[in-house]
Design an enzyme around this catalytic site. Sequence first.
Site, PDB file in Angstrom:
ATOM      1  N   HIS A  28     -29.687   9.728  -0.586  1.00  0.00           N
ATOM      2  CA  HIS A  28     -28.586  10.254   0.224  1.00  0.00           C
ATOM      3  C   HIS A  28     -28.475  11.774   0.111  1.00  0.00           C
ATOM      4  O   HIS A  28     -27.415  12.330   0.406  1.00  0.00           O
ATOM      5  CB  HIS A  28     -27.268   9.611  -0.207  1.00  0.00           C
ATOM      6  CG  HIS A  28     -27.180   8.142   0.069  1.00  0.00           C
ATOM      7  ND1 HIS A  28     -27.149   7.625   1.341  1.00  0.00           N
ATOM      8  CD2 HIS A  28     -27.132   7.076  -0.772  1.00  0.00           C
ATOM      9  CE1 HIS A  28     -27.074   6.303   1.284  1.00  0.00           C
ATOM     10  NE2 HIS A  28     -27.078   5.939   0.012  1.00  0.00           N
ATOM     11  N   ARG A  53     -34.258   8.949  -7.929  1.00  0.00           N
ATOM     12  CA  ARG A  53     -34.120   7.824  -7.010  1.00  0.00           C
ATOM     13  C   ARG A  53     -34.796   8.143  -5.682  1.00  0.00           C
ATOM     14  O   ARG A  53     -34.389   9.070  -4.981  1.00  0.00           O
ATOM     15  CB  ARG A  53     -32.641   7.504  -6.767  1.00  0.00           C
ATOM     16  CG  ARG A  53     -32.453   6.301  -5.838  1.00  0.00           C
ATOM     17  CD  ARG A  53     -31.029   5.819  -5.800  1.00  0.00           C
ATOM     18  NE  ARG A  53     -30.130   6.705  -5.066  1.00  0.00           N
ATOM     19  CZ  ARG A  53     -28.887   6.384  -4.716  1.00  0.00           C
ATOM     20  NH1 ARG A  53     -28.394   5.187  -5.069  1.00  0.00           N
ATOM     21  NH2 ARG A  53     -28.125   7.229  -4.068  1.00  0.00           N
ATOM     22  N   ASP A  67     -46.920  10.723  -9.499  1.00  0.00           N
ATOM     23  CA  ASP A  67     -47.917  11.781  -9.633  1.00  0.00           C
ATOM     24  C   ASP A  67     -47.263  13.148  -9.830  1.00  0.00           C
ATOM     25  O   ASP A  67     -47.847  14.038 -10.461  1.00  0.00           O
ATOM     26  CB  ASP A  67     -48.841  11.809  -8.415  1.00  0.00           C
ATOM     27  CG  ASP A  67     -49.865  10.681  -8.426  1.00  0.00           C
ATOM     28  OD1 ASP A  67     -49.996  10.004  -9.465  1.00  0.00           O
ATOM     29  OD2 ASP A  67     -50.525  10.468  -7.390  1.00  0.00           O
ATOM     30  N   GLU A 132     -26.967  -3.668  -5.634  1.00  0.00           N
ATOM     31  CA  GLU A 132     -25.918  -3.100  -4.783  1.00  0.00           C
ATOM     32  C   GLU A 132     -25.669  -3.934  -3.524  1.00  0.00           C
ATOM     33  O   GLU A 132     -25.327  -3.397  -2.470  1.00  0.00           O
ATOM     34  CB  GLU A 132     -26.248  -1.654  -4.416  1.00  0.00           C
ATOM     35  CG  GLU A 132     -27.672  -1.417  -3.930  1.00  0.00           C
ATOM     36  CD  GLU A 132     -27.981   0.052  -3.719  1.00  0.00           C
ATOM     37  OE1 GLU A 132     -27.040   0.860  -3.590  1.00  0.00           O
ATOM     38  OE2 GLU A 132     -29.172   0.396  -3.669  1.00  0.00           O
ATOM     39  N   ASP A 158     -22.078   0.320  -2.117  1.00  0.00           N
ATOM     40  CA  ASP A 158     -22.811  -0.566  -1.214  1.00  0.00           C
ATOM     41  C   ASP A 158     -22.499  -2.029  -1.499  1.00  0.00           C
ATOM     42  O   ASP A 158     -22.493  -2.856  -0.582  1.00  0.00           O
ATOM     43  CB  ASP A 158     -24.311  -0.313  -1.319  1.00  0.00           C
ATOM     44  CG  ASP A 158     -24.748   0.890  -0.500  1.00  0.00           C
ATOM     45  OD1 ASP A 158     -24.491   0.910   0.716  1.00  0.00           O
ATOM     46  OD2 ASP A 158     -25.333   1.821  -1.076  1.00  0.00           O
TER      47      ASP A 158
END
Length: 249
Positions: A28, A53, A67, A132, A158
């Site tokens: 977000h 995240r 990576d 969530e 959520d």
Amino acid sequence: MWICSGSPLVAEICAGSGLDWLLVDAEHSPNGLESILAQLQAIHGHPVQTLVRPPVNDTVLIKQYLDLGVQNLLIPMVNSVDDARAAVAATRYPPEGVRGVGSALARAARWNRIPDYLGSAAGTISVTVQIESAAAVEAVEDILAVDGVDAIFVGPSDLASSMGLLGQQEHPDVRAAVGHCLTAASKAGTPAGVNAFNPTTARHYLDAGARFILVGADVALLARGSEALASEFIPPAVSDDGPTPPVSY
């Protein structure tokens, strides 16, 4: 706390604050690969744990994050055992998983300066999956049993939405669902965390068994702090028709 600004400078300020963990968010927030890399570099060297995240539980994105040197992943919207298994597989090289091999090109392996990175990488990565949705709560015991799931993190916003309670994170039914997940994690011997900006709610979840918790965000602190300054020093603008309406975009 959440790191959502996309700014390495802000990330560095937060990393030196004394907090014990940060979440760099790309679901977000305006974060791409380059800004995540810069924030990892800014945070590096401070005594703080960093989770990142991605915007989605996607094998290609997870490969790129790993990576870059991301070691602690928070995977959003894990609603089932299959979702959890996919997240874990994305962090493991074959035959245990599906991670693509590019260590010679990767910061994670210090460009092949880490001996046997391919054989040891899985031991340096943690996978936290986000619970969530009502479906995830229903499946939480099975998700916790997936090999390679190191922790769960409950997202009440959520979760409330999926329960038909949009914007009601404090609703008793939502708090009960969060509590169910914390209890299940405790029984499984798996750490569980939760998002809770309300200090009273945060302490409630800590008392209920949460092992880690998000209690603020860089952008929220800046927004509320600047609003407090404005409220104290700037008189409200009033026209003949009443207070000036808020700006729309």
